[in-house]
Structures are given as structure tokens and as C-alpha cells.
Design a protein around this motif. Sequence first.
Motif, PDB file in Angstrom:
ATOM      1  N   PRO A   1      10.971   2.623  25.611  1.00 50.39           N
ATOM      2  CA  PRO A   1       9.737   2.046  26.323  1.00 50.39           C
ATOM      3  C   PRO A   1       8.787   1.617  25.378  1.00 50.39           C
ATOM      4  CG  PRO A   1       9.474   4.629  25.946  1.00 50.39           C
ATOM      5  CD  PRO A   1      10.944   4.328  25.603  1.00 50.39           C
ATOM      6  N   ALA A   2       8.102   0.637  25.903  1.00 53.60           N
ATOM      7  CA  ALA A   2       6.990  -0.110  25.122  1.00 53.60           C
ATOM      8  C   ALA A   2       6.023   0.907  24.366  1.00 53.60           C
ATOM      9  CB  ALA A   2       6.260  -1.074  26.153  1.00 53.60           C
ATOM     10  N   GLY A   3       5.601   0.552  23.189  1.00 54.76           N
ATOM     11  CA  GLY A   3       4.892   1.572  22.353  1.00 54.76           C
ATOM     12  C   GLY A   3       5.691   2.547  21.519  1.00 54.76           C
ATOM     13  N   THR A   4       6.706   2.215  21.376  1.00 52.84           N
ATOM     14  CA  THR A   4       7.808   3.188  20.630  1.00 52.84           C
ATOM     15  C   THR A   4       7.664   3.000  19.195  1.00 52.84           C
ATOM     16  OG1 THR A   4       9.434   3.568  22.294  1.00 52.84           O
ATOM     17  CG2 THR A   4      10.216   3.757  20.030  1.00 52.84           C
ATOM     18  N   VAL A   5       7.340   3.647  18.446  1.00 52.78           N
ATOM     19  CA  VAL A   5       6.740   3.626  17.085  1.00 52.78           C
ATOM     20  C   VAL A   5       7.746   4.745  16.211  1.00 52.78           C
ATOM     21  CG1 VAL A   5       4.829   5.253  16.909  1.00 52.78           C
ATOM     22  CG2 VAL A   5       5.055   3.117  15.127  1.00 52.78           C
ATOM     23  N   VAL A   6       8.261   3.891  14.998  1.00 46.65           N
ATOM     24  CA  VAL A   6       9.031   4.920  14.009  1.00 46.65           C
ATOM     25  C   VAL A   6       8.457   4.641  12.668  1.00 46.65           C
ATOM     26  CG1 VAL A   6      11.277   5.300  12.838  1.00 46.65           C
ATOM     27  CG2 VAL A   6      11.188   4.977  15.576  1.00 46.65           C
ATOM     28  N   ASP A   7       7.663   5.505  11.988  1.00 50.09           N
ATOM     29  CA  ASP A   7       7.406   5.289  10.644  1.00 50.09           C
ATOM     30  C   ASP A   7       7.816   6.428   9.677  1.00 50.09           C
ATOM     31  OD1 ASP A   7       6.204   7.752  11.285  1.00 50.09           O
ATOM     32  OD2 ASP A   7       3.988   6.919  11.022  1.00 50.09           O
ATOM     33  N   HIS A   8       9.135   6.785   9.889  1.00 49.07           N
ATOM     34  CA  HIS A   8       9.688   7.895   8.828  1.00 49.07           C
ATOM     35  C   HIS A   8      11.093   7.588   8.941  1.00 49.07           C
ATOM     36  CE1 HIS A   8      10.723  10.696  12.189  1.00 49.07           C
ATOM     37  NE2 HIS A   8       9.614  10.316  12.532  1.00 49.07           N
ATOM     38  N   ASP A   9      11.921   8.163   8.177  1.00 49.11           N
ATOM     39  CA  ASP A   9      13.423   8.324   8.094  1.00 49.11           C
ATOM     40  C   ASP A   9      13.887   7.181   7.828  1.00 49.11           C
ATOM     41  OD1 ASP A   9      13.292  11.369   8.520  1.00 49.11           O
ATOM     42  OD2 ASP A   9      13.610  11.057  10.663  1.00 49.11           O
ATOM     43  N   VAL A  10      13.813   6.125   8.198  1.00 47.08           N
ATOM     44  CA  VAL A  10      14.392   4.733   8.145  1.00 47.08           C
ATOM     45  C   VAL A  10      13.456   3.727   7.499  1.00 47.08           C
ATOM     46  CG1 VAL A  10      16.052   5.107   9.800  1.00 47.08           C
ATOM     47  CG2 VAL A  10      13.935   3.955  10.662  1.00 47.08           C
ATOM     48  N   THR A  11      12.138   4.100   7.085  1.00 46.77           N
ATOM     49  CA  THR A  11      11.130   3.269   6.586  1.00 46.77           C
ATOM     50  C   THR A  11      11.233   3.381   4.798  1.00 46.77           C
ATOM     51  OG1 THR A  11       9.646   5.159   6.671  1.00 46.77           O
ATOM     52  CG2 THR A  11       9.842   3.267   8.508  1.00 46.77           C
ATOM     53  N   HIS A  12      10.383   2.592   4.331  1.00 49.02           N
ATOM     54  CA  HIS A  12      10.503   2.522   2.893  1.00 49.02           C
ATOM     55  C   HIS A  12       9.985   3.882   2.442  1.00 49.02           C
ATOM     56  CE1 HIS A  12       9.132   1.118  -1.043  1.00 49.02           C
ATOM     57  NE2 HIS A  12       9.822   0.103  -0.727  1.00 49.02           N
TER      58      HIS A  12
ATOM     59  N   GLY B   1      30.517 -10.714  15.012  1.00 48.04           N
ATOM     60  CA  GLY B   1      30.195 -10.508  13.535  1.00 48.04           C
ATOM     61  C   GLY B   1      29.617  -9.068  13.310  1.00 48.04           C
ATOM     62  N   TYR B   2      29.583  -8.785  12.115  1.00 49.18           N
ATOM     63  CA  TYR B   2      28.984  -7.237  11.730  1.00 49.18           C
ATOM     64  C   TYR B   2      28.155  -7.524  10.384  1.00 49.18           C
ATOM     65  CZ  TYR B   2      32.323  -5.596  14.953  1.00 49.18           C
ATOM     66  OH  TYR B   2      33.198  -5.477  16.009  1.00 49.18           O
ATOM     67  N   PHE B   3      26.824  -7.044  10.719  1.00 43.14           N
ATOM     68  CA  PHE B   3      25.968  -7.163   9.586  1.00 43.14           C
ATOM     69  C   PHE B   3      25.887  -5.750   8.948  1.00 43.14           C
ATOM     70  CE2 PHE B   3      21.549  -5.655   8.219  1.00 43.14           C
ATOM     71  CZ  PHE B   3      21.060  -6.453   7.639  1.00 43.14           C
ATOM     72  N   GLN B   4      25.712  -5.610   7.718  1.00 38.90           N
ATOM     73  CA  GLN B   4      25.519  -4.367   7.049  1.00 38.90           C
ATOM     74  C   GLN B   4      24.410  -4.669   5.776  1.00 38.90           C
ATOM     75  OE1 GLN B   4      29.148  -3.165   5.322  1.00 38.90           O
ATOM     76  NE2 GLN B   4      29.875  -5.058   4.896  1.00 38.90           N
ATOM     77  N   SER B   5      23.735  -3.694   5.502  1.00 40.21           N
ATOM     78  CA  SER B   5      22.675  -3.730   4.510  1.00 40.21           C
ATOM     79  C   SER B   5      22.359  -2.251   4.202  1.00 40.21           C
ATOM     80  CB  SER B   5      21.594  -4.494   4.752  1.00 40.21           C
ATOM     81  OG  SER B   5      20.515  -4.322   3.920  1.00 40.21           O
ATOM     82  N   VAL B   6      22.798  -2.183   2.516  1.00 45.18           N
ATOM     83  CA  VAL B   6      22.235  -0.876   2.138  1.00 45.18           C
ATOM     84  C   VAL B   6      20.781  -0.591   1.802  1.00 45.18           C
ATOM     85  CG1 VAL B   6      22.919   0.698   0.145  1.00 45.18           C
ATOM     86  CG2 VAL B   6      24.429  -0.603   1.138  1.00 45.18           C
ATOM     87  N   ARG B   7      20.152   0.287   2.459  1.00 46.62           N
ATOM     88  CA  ARG B   7      18.943   0.305   2.224  1.00 46.62           C
ATOM     89  C   ARG B   7      18.109   1.545   1.855  1.00 46.62           C
ATOM     90  NH1 ARG B   7      16.397  -3.623   5.099  1.00 46.62           N
ATOM     91  NH2 ARG B   7      14.441  -2.462   5.356  1.00 46.62           N
ATOM     92  N   PRO B   8      17.027   1.738   1.093  1.00 45.94           N
ATOM     93  CA  PRO B   8      16.594   2.822   0.725  1.00 45.94           C
ATOM     94  C   PRO B   8      15.678   3.627   1.649  1.00 45.94           C
ATOM     95  CG  PRO B   8      15.283   1.120  -0.315  1.00 45.94           C
ATOM     96  CD  PRO B   8      16.322   0.597   0.332  1.00 45.94           C
ATOM     97  N   ALA B   9      15.508   4.633   1.988  1.00 47.51           N
ATOM     98  CA  ALA B   9      14.769   5.315   2.878  1.00 47.51           C
ATOM     99  C   ALA B   9      14.127   6.637   2.381  1.00 47.51           C
ATOM    100  CB  ALA B   9      15.373   5.718   4.175  1.00 47.51           C
TER     101      ALA B   9
ATOM    102  N   VAL C   1       0.974  -1.336  -0.104  1.00 47.41           N
ATOM    103  CA  VAL C   1      -0.076  -0.035  -0.107  1.00 47.41           C
ATOM    104  C   VAL C   1       0.986   1.204   0.033  1.00 47.41           C
ATOM    105  CG1 VAL C   1      -1.579   1.575   1.418  1.00 47.41           C
ATOM    106  CG2 VAL C   1      -1.854  -1.077   0.970  1.00 47.41           C
ATOM    107  N   ARG C   2       0.557   2.003  -0.854  1.00 48.58           N
ATOM    108  CA  ARG C   2       1.380   3.291  -0.848  1.00 48.58           C
ATOM    109  C   ARG C   2       1.057   4.202   0.355  1.00 48.58           C
ATOM    110  NH1 ARG C   2       0.795   6.512  -6.519  1.00 48.58           N
ATOM    111  NH2 ARG C   2       1.738   4.509  -7.046  1.00 48.58           N
ATOM    112  N   ARG C   3       2.198   4.870   0.930  1.00 43.95           N
ATOM    113  CA  ARG C   3       2.234   5.796   2.085  1.00 43.95           C
ATOM    114  C   ARG C   3       1.444   6.999   1.638  1.00 43.95           C
ATOM    115  NH1 ARG C   3       4.975   5.352   6.737  1.00 43.95           N
ATOM    116  NH2 ARG C   3       6.852   4.382   5.591  1.00 43.95           N
ATOM    117  N   THR C   4       0.376   7.556   2.385  1.00 39.94           N
ATOM    118  CA  THR C   4       0.016   8.733   1.973  1.00 39.94           C
ATOM    119  C   THR C   4      -0.179   9.679   3.097  1.00 39.94           C
ATOM    120  OG1 THR C   4      -2.607   8.071   2.716  1.00 39.94           O
ATOM    121  CG2 THR C   4      -1.791   7.949   0.309  1.00 39.94           C
TER     122      THR C   4
END
Length: 911
Positions: A781-792, A233-241, A45-48
Amino acid sequence: MPPRIASGGSRGRGGPPTRGGPPTRGRGGAAAPPSTASHVTTVGVRRTAYGTAGRKIPVFTNHFPVSIPDSVIHHYDGVINGSSEKTLPARLNMELIERLQKVTAPDVFTPRAVYDGRKNMFAARELPFGPEVTSREFDVTLVDPAEAPQSASGKGPKVYKIRLTHVATINPEVLLRFLEGKQSHDNTVLTAITALNVVVRMQPTIQWPFNVRSFFTDRETKDIGSGIVLWRGYFQSVRPAPGRMLINVDISTGTMYMPGPLINLCLAYLDRRNPLALAPGGQDGLPERERIRLQRFISGIRVFTNQPNRPQGGRANRTPRVIKKLTTAGASRLSFQLHDGATMTVKDYFQKTYNYTLKYPSIICAEVGSGALVPLELCDVEAGQIMRKQVPPEKTKDVLDFATKRPNDRLESIKRGLGVLAYGQSEYVRQFGMHVDTTTATLGLDARVLQPPTLKYGEGSRQPNITPSNGAWNMIDKKFYRPVEIKQWIMVIYETDRRFDRANANATAKGLLSACLEVGIRVQEQNPMIFYLNAQGRIGGDLARAGNACKQKNSIMPDLIVAILPEGGTDTYTAIKHFGDITVGVPTQCLKAHKCKSAKAQYFANVCLKINVKLGGINTIPEPRSVSILTDPHNPTIVMGADVIHPAPGADGRPSFTALVGNVDSDSAKYVADCRVQTSRQELIEDLEDMSRRILMQYMAYRSHVEKKANTAPKRIIFYRDGVSEGQFRQVLDVELPRLKQACASLKINPTITVVVVGKRHHVRFFPQRPGDADKSGNCPAGTVVDHDVTHPLELDWYLQSHSGLLGTSRPAHYSVLHDENRFTPDGLQALSFALCHVYARSTRSVSIPAPVYYADIVCSRAKNHYDPQGALHFSDDITHTDAKAASQLEEFRANFKPLHVNMTRVMYFS
């Protein structure tokens, strides 16, 4: 040379930060959704819009901006050995490509290209194959012919043929357009992101052992026994934001084989000291079952074989060989056929050929991939080999202890990892014109903390409505919302009366009865019958006799069987669950004897949480006004959770199991489940249509017969899907969504459907910037939400950390909305998902994923309970199979899978 036997990898959204600046901000600091062009398509679904609910807190995240190259990238298809069908190990492929670029054709590869270990090569300039030539083949050896020791047949070193073919030119401009909402997430974007990932991973994968997107160094290690050494070890992944590319960096853990003499590794795994324990037979020798278990553990590892009595200045064979299997006989009894037809033992061969007397002639040998038989004492395990098999259960705690780090410690470890990754020193990163910005240490952003739902308890509670605090609450002075009544129950004890005597049994019964009274469960039988049973006996028959004894005494069968188990009673537990859930349909509750002996009231209160729902009760519900999406009387809603679990790596012949869970009540607190068996390692749910139909029918029956509702059909379905990689999102929409719709059509209902994928297998973490915003464990804390900057950049997704931290750094769940006919707002879906994390019946804490998804995961993991414990099929990891045998056994698993007893289909037996 040693004697021979006579012949007879998910698509990710990875990506680096882009040339663009940070995303534009709207009022209040929230990132404004991208203005997507009308021709741009998305999978989900496209973000609006972005969510706005909750209080804001600043957090750090383990992401770093990375620039997009300015010039085009050339994509080549690589085939090694001239055949794309014979797959060589990625490690070997990397060695060959490095040799090709540095030794075989350095003039062609200036600057050097990057390679993913499989088929994809990317170059910062077009490789000079010649005018209008798009493909070229190279002959590569791993050693110089002049330096290579001659084999017995007189052949020189093995020659590998590498064919490279130019397949595409990637213009990084497509990434910039994608991040700005002007380009669909198509194959060109996917390939561009893949190219950037290969660039940043090239240097460490050449230097260190690697596994998909992680690599491991020996700078921090821990020997945990059983021949296993952990590496940091170290994980690395290039991701679009939104508006830029980021690189996600995290710490990871690699399980490695202990290097050094192979004998030491074998003894460590078997927990033995004397090498003679590796000799077959005898009282202190190696039983066949242990040999098979050891073979399963070490098959596939690389060893160096030492030529005995090598002359001074002679060359050792430093070409590693791969162990295929272990012999059943020792070197002194193991014979092979010579070219002239005569036979000789392995022991005599080494004595005659090398004048070497084996130290341990009675112990087994290793057969390597070429068919050669090599005594274990002449094998050394190459360092840095990743163990790609399941960690033994008894070592799981050691792995978790090594992997677990408190938030601040994890963040510091990630920062130190940047020095290991050394992006600025990588010639590959530089020559592609990329730059990773690590100057700001970590990326900071604003998160929001959502308000938890109000929970409603039953009549008689001193405080019937409560609001959880940081994901937790307690049951003091509270009654279950709908407690059950137990008429008769029995206790069966599988521990000896010496270790768990009558006094212990009576105290356990008293503790349970007292806890039941506290929470409102009515128990008529205050003096249950107690039976001591043999854990090595026929569990089902013994339980049936105990139940019949109860019936003879009290005229009715027990409503509940409480079983007391000894330590290590896994098989007994499985047999009890099979009897209760599958055979007779009587709820069972298993307890550990050692916990009961020292149990306090809180322990028995927690047990009551499980007992109540297993018998059909409801512990608590969300207060209707706090979750209006779920409780809207005009839009009755069913919430489903679906999951698939696959067999462990190497467990050929085992099936995958699927589960679907859905609520039947109007408060989304009472769930029922269906479980099936399907083709091994198939992710899409084959029987979803039939499973959905059964859940929907139970939902409508419950609303009609129990809740007495006039409108029994659901108007809305919210379908949470667990365990799906991003590369399979399209398949969920193309295959599983139609199956769900077909189930609705068969029942002549037409609810609107929302599909949300819940993911936990990612490396995104959040760290509170201010101490006052952290919980007791240092986590957000419980309930922390992030839906910008590091999302699709384009699609509707968010990260929600719905539980309070206990140990280590909490991992938020990642939610991706694939389909939404209900047109929910981001705030609505985020609040709904958070609320569903509070109705998990077994706990008085919010959990990390919505309860129906959690339940589906539990149902999958308990699928083995659907098989007769006395039958031939088992889930031991100690058996290996040929392909034909594996296929045959898979069919046996299908045929012998037993459905739930009808009594258990209406209750939360899985709690």
C-alpha cells in the motif's frame, strides 16, 4: 578481401550477505542501530535511530543472504594491449581474459581469477608470477595461430598484450568490521564490495550478453519490430546491509538487434519490404535523412562478413567486424582506389575477385572499422548484441509491456532467475568461498505503513478536509483551496474542422466552463473566441494575431490560451509552449483533439487542476497540523527540488539541463522554478548558487507581499536532490551544498539546511506477504516504508513506496540523508517526504517522489521549450556530429537558451 577506402560506465553500495548473522533487534522488532565506533566516518548522516511510526506489515524483498569469503583476495590491475588509454569493448576484454586463463596460461590461473571487463582482476590466491615479481605480461590470441586463416598480408592472428600488476591484498575482515559499525566506508571497503560483485557476475558475463550489472538470456524474447528484439535479463548486485551482506536480484530487459542478414535488419528498422528501398535516390529509394537515421541506428554493431563463392571446405571469416557508417552510394556507383592508382566499383571488385554477381548492386554498402566496404547482402548480424541507443518513442510501450510484471509474477520470475544465476554451480563463487542462501526463497522483513497527511480544500467544499485512502482521493463537491479568476480566454484549434468541427469545439468549451464552476474557478468569458490555425504555419505569429483579435474585441489580452492538438503534434506543442512561457508570458493549456471529443466531466476536472496553478492558484494544501515540520510558524521552511537531465546516449553536442524548484508559500503547495543549460553530461549543478538565490528571493517576496509575514526569511531549507548516484554523494556535499550556502550568505540569511537525495534507479522491490495487506494491483500500500535490514549499515536512509500501484510492480523511492543541520528524527523526515508526495498539483493521487523533485524533473524535460522553434537548433536524434562540431553546437545551445518570461516566473507554468 573487401575493398578499402583510400587513406586520406557508478559506484554502488552493492555487496553480498556477510558471515555475521542477522542484525540485532531491539524492542518491537525494529533493528537496533549499529554501535558505531567514534573514529568511523560516513559520507551521509549517521543513523542513530530507526522509525517507529505506522502500522507494521510483513513483506518479502528481492534480496538473498551471501557469505563473506574467509581468506584474503588479491587485487590486480589489468592493462590490455599495453595501453590503458585505448579502451577495448568489455565483451572483447572478457574473451581475452577467458582465453588467457584457459589456454595461454592455465597453470598460472588455477583456480581461475575473476575480471570486471575493464581494469580489475581478483584472485583467490596470489598468482605465481615468480619470486618477488608483482607484474607479468602475457601474449594472447583469440584463435590458435595454426588454425587462423592467413590475411592477405601474410600476418597471423592479432596478438593482444595483457599486463597484470598486483596492487593490493583485500582482507574481507574489513567488510565485517564495516557492517558492525567499526570501519569507515573507505576505499578498502569499496574495493572489497567490488570484488564480491565481480565474483558473482563472472560466470553469467562469460555465458551471456551483459550490460553493467545485468545480463540477458534468449530464454524469453519478444520481437517488437523496427529491428529490435527484447530479451529477459537478470540484475544482480552485492550490497552491504546492517550486520550482513545481501545480493539484490531482479529481472531486467535488454533491447537487442535482430540477428541474421543485415539487409533484413535495415528493412525492419525503416519498415520497408523491398531491398531496393535501400538504394539511394529515386521515388521509392532511400532519402538521405533516412540513410543518416539508419546509420545512427546500426553504427557500432558487429557483423560477420561472408566470403562469396567460398570453395568447399574453405574457412568463412567468423571474426566479427564493426560497422562504422553507411555509404552514400550503391555498390555499382561506389568507387575506390586500387594500389596501382586505378579505380574500381565495389560491384566490379566482387565480380572480378570472387566471380560473384551482387544481387542488389544499387543499394548502399557498409563501411567497417578497418575501412573495408562490404555490400549489405554479405553481412550477417551477430546474435545477442545489446542496442545501446535510445529506443524509438513509438516502441516505448512495447518495451514497457514486456518489462511490466505484476508483483506476484515478478517475484516468481526472480525465483526462476536464481536457477539461471546458479550461484551454487559457479566455480568462481565456490572457489572464493562464497555461498548464496537461496533456500528460504526470498528475504522476509517488517515494513511500516505511514499515515497520510490530511488535505485541506477551499471554502464552499462539502468536505474541506480529507484523508487519502491508499494514495488516492477525489474532487467531488470540493473547491480549490485558492481558485483563480479568468477574465478572458481563447481556444485555438490545430486539427482540421472536418475532424474537429465547431460542435466539438463548443462542447469542449462547455465542458471546461462547467468543470471550472465545479472547482471554484470564476470565468467571466462564457463564449470564448475560437480560431482554427495551421499546425504547419508560424505558430508564434498566429497565436499573437489570435491574442490581438481578442484584445480588439474585449479590450484585454487573454489570460489563458487553450490549444487543441492533433495526434503527433509534438512540434506544435513545443512551439505553443515557447510562445506562452518564453515569448509573451501567457499561460497555455494543450489538449488532444481525440480526447476532447469523447471526454467526460472527470477529464475536464483534471485539466482544471493544471489550469488553476498555471494562473497562480493553489489546488490543495496539507492541513497544517498533519505536517508540523512544514508549517511551524516559528521555523518558516522552504522545500527545494533539484534535478539534472542529460542527453540520450550518442547525442553528442547536446547540453545537459538543470532545474531548481522551491515553494514560496507557507503551506509548501505553491512552487516556482528556474531552469539552466550546462556542460553536457555534467551531473553537478553549475549555476546552483544563482538559481538558489532567485528561488529564495521569490520565497521572501511572497511571504512579505502576499502573506504579509513579518519574518520573511526561511529558518530551514530542505533540499531534495534527484538523480545523483551514490558515488557522487561526496561531490554534492563538497560542491553543491557550499553553493547553496553561498546563496544564503549573499542574501544575509542563515537557515539550517537538510540535504536528502531521492533515487529511483535501483532494483529494490517489496512484495506484501499477506493478500490482505496488498492494494488492488497486488502491490504494497501507499506509505510503505522500510528503513532497516536492506538499508545502509551506518547511514540514514530508507525506502518509501508513497504511491498506490497501477501497472506492474511499484518501485519505492530510496532516500539518503547527506546533511542535516535541522536534526530531524527518522519518523519526522519520513512523514515529511510522504506528505510532499501528496501536494503534486496535477493529480488527486500521491506520487512516487516528493512534488518539488517531480516538478524539477518536468522542468528539465521541458528545457527544449526554451529554444526558438524556428531556429537552427533542434533535438532530433537523426544527426551525427564530429567532436569539433559537437563542441561548437554545445556553445550554440548555451547562447540560444532563452529565459522564462517574467510573468511565468511566479506561477507553476510547468504543471
